[in-house]
Design an enzyme around this catalytic site. Sequence first.
Site, PDB file in Angstrom:
ATOM      1  CG  ASP A 156     -65.014 -66.093   7.748  1.00 57.69           C
ATOM      2  OD1 ASP A 156     -65.008 -65.250   8.956  1.00 57.69           O
ATOM      3  OD2 ASP A 156     -65.968 -66.686   7.482  1.00 57.69           O
ATOM      4  CG  HIS A 157     -66.303 -62.452   5.010  1.00 55.62           C
ATOM      5  ND1 HIS A 157     -66.131 -63.657   4.374  1.00 55.62           N
ATOM      6  CD2 HIS A 157     -67.975 -62.448   4.961  1.00 55.62           C
ATOM      7  CE1 HIS A 157     -67.023 -64.427   4.276  1.00 55.62           C
ATOM      8  NE2 HIS A 157     -68.077 -63.718   4.606  1.00 55.62           N
TER       9      HIS A 157
ATOM     10  CB  CYS B  46     -65.564 -68.284  10.497  1.00 49.09           C
ATOM     11  SG  CYS B  46     -66.382 -69.621  11.260  1.00 49.09           S
ATOM     12  N   GLY B  47     -68.104 -66.835  11.285  1.00 50.62           N
ATOM     13  CA  GLY B  47     -69.114 -66.270  11.609  1.00 50.62           C
ATOM     14  C   GLY B  47     -69.835 -66.969  12.908  1.00 50.62           C
ATOM     15  CB  THR B  48     -70.964 -70.394  13.185  1.00 54.38           C
ATOM     16  OG1 THR B  48     -70.254 -71.126  12.135  1.00 54.38           O
ATOM     17  CG2 THR B  48     -72.265 -69.952  12.388  1.00 54.38           C
ATOM     18  N   GLY B  49     -67.761 -69.973  13.829  1.00 58.79           N
ATOM     19  CA  GLY B  49     -66.796 -70.630  14.692  1.00 58.79           C
ATOM     20  C   GLY B  49     -66.691 -72.117  13.933  1.00 58.79           C
ATOM     21  CB  ILE B  50     -69.325 -74.360  12.801  1.00 60.76           C
ATOM     22  CG1 ILE B  50     -70.404 -74.298  13.846  1.00 60.76           C
ATOM     23  CG2 ILE B  50     -69.800 -75.767  12.053  1.00 60.76           C
ATOM     24  CD1 ILE B  50     -71.845 -74.123  13.687  1.00 60.76           C
ATOM     25  N   GLY B  51     -67.301 -73.505  10.550  1.00 60.98           N
ATOM     26  CA  GLY B  51     -66.499 -73.774   9.459  1.00 60.98           C
ATOM     27  C   GLY B  51     -65.161 -73.575   9.663  1.00 60.98           C
TER      28      GLY B  51
ATOM     29  CG  HIS C   2     -61.121 -82.956  30.328  1.00 63.48           C
ATOM     30  ND1 HIS C   2     -62.477 -83.441  30.682  1.00 63.48           N
ATOM     31  CD2 HIS C   2     -60.849 -82.437  31.598  1.00 63.48           C
ATOM     32  CE1 HIS C   2     -62.755 -83.569  31.815  1.00 63.48           C
ATOM     33  NE2 HIS C   2     -61.953 -82.750  32.406  1.00 63.48           N
TER      34      HIS C   2
ATOM     35  NE  ARG D 114     -60.616 -88.825  33.866  1.00 65.27           N
ATOM     36  CZ  ARG D 114     -60.292 -87.978  34.693  1.00 65.27           C
ATOM     37  NH1 ARG D 114     -59.191 -87.655  35.523  1.00 65.27           N
ATOM     38  NH2 ARG D 114     -61.109 -86.936  34.896  1.00 65.27           N
ATOM     39  CG  HIS D 115     -58.148 -85.687  30.648  1.00 60.60           C
ATOM     40  ND1 HIS D 115     -59.396 -86.133  30.336  1.00 60.60           N
ATOM     41  CD2 HIS D 115     -58.180 -85.432  31.990  1.00 60.60           C
ATOM     42  CE1 HIS D 115     -60.120 -85.847  31.543  1.00 60.60           C
ATOM     43  NE2 HIS D 115     -59.490 -85.540  32.672  1.00 60.60           N
TER      44      HIS D 115
HETATM   45  C1  RB5 Z   1     -69.490 -66.515   6.199  1.00 59.61           C
HETATM   46  O1  RB5 Z   1     -70.823 -66.037   5.708  1.00 59.61           O
HETATM   47  C2  RB5 Z   1     -69.921 -67.784   7.245  1.00 59.61           C
HETATM   48  O2  RB5 Z   1     -70.535 -68.881   6.450  1.00 59.61           O
HETATM   49  C3  RB5 Z   1     -68.819 -68.252   7.846  1.00 59.61           C
HETATM   50  O3  RB5 Z   1     -68.018 -67.004   8.395  1.00 59.61           O
HETATM   51  C4  RB5 Z   1     -68.797 -69.373   8.927  1.00 59.61           C
HETATM   52  O4  RB5 Z   1     -69.782 -68.890   9.907  1.00 59.61           O
HETATM   53  C5  RB5 Z   1     -69.069 -70.753   8.721  1.00 59.61           C
HETATM   54  O5  RB5 Z   1     -68.867 -71.611   9.241  1.00 59.61           O
END
Ligand code: RB5
Length: 145
Positions: A11-12, A69-74, A102, A136-137
Amino acid sequence: MVPKSIAIAADHAGFDLKAKLVEELQAAGYEVSDLGTDDGSTSVDYPDFGKAVADAVTSGKADRGVVVCGTGIGISIAANRHPGVRAALCHDETSARLCREHNDANVLALGARLIGEVVAKDCLHTFLNTDFAGDRHARRVTKLG
Ligand code: RB5
């Protein structure tokens, strides 16, 4: 299987790091499909880019995927909603190695606002050069569906 073709998207918030990773991949000889975003200043939605890489990997168009993305989480959550994707959010070389050994991860997720370029490149190379340990993995990965 040694990966040759890599699909990558961000993303941006991940745009700048993605550009550096695309250069790194091309310099290392990988065939790279850059699925966007193409502009770091226009706000976009990470699920669209997680889906683009997920589709490339599950269709076989790419051997592996990278999402940023910003955190990689989303974007890791987004990619993992697609059956057949095992996206791993990594912050260091050890997690990049273990997600391959693994979990047979097929998509690497990175948080551009949390890690630097050098760590991101270390994660990338480790992710691409580490084999699944099987045994096992393999039983556990099969249970993931
Ligand atoms: C964008 O502002 C931010 O929310 C996205 O990049 C990401 O970190 C979401 O998980």
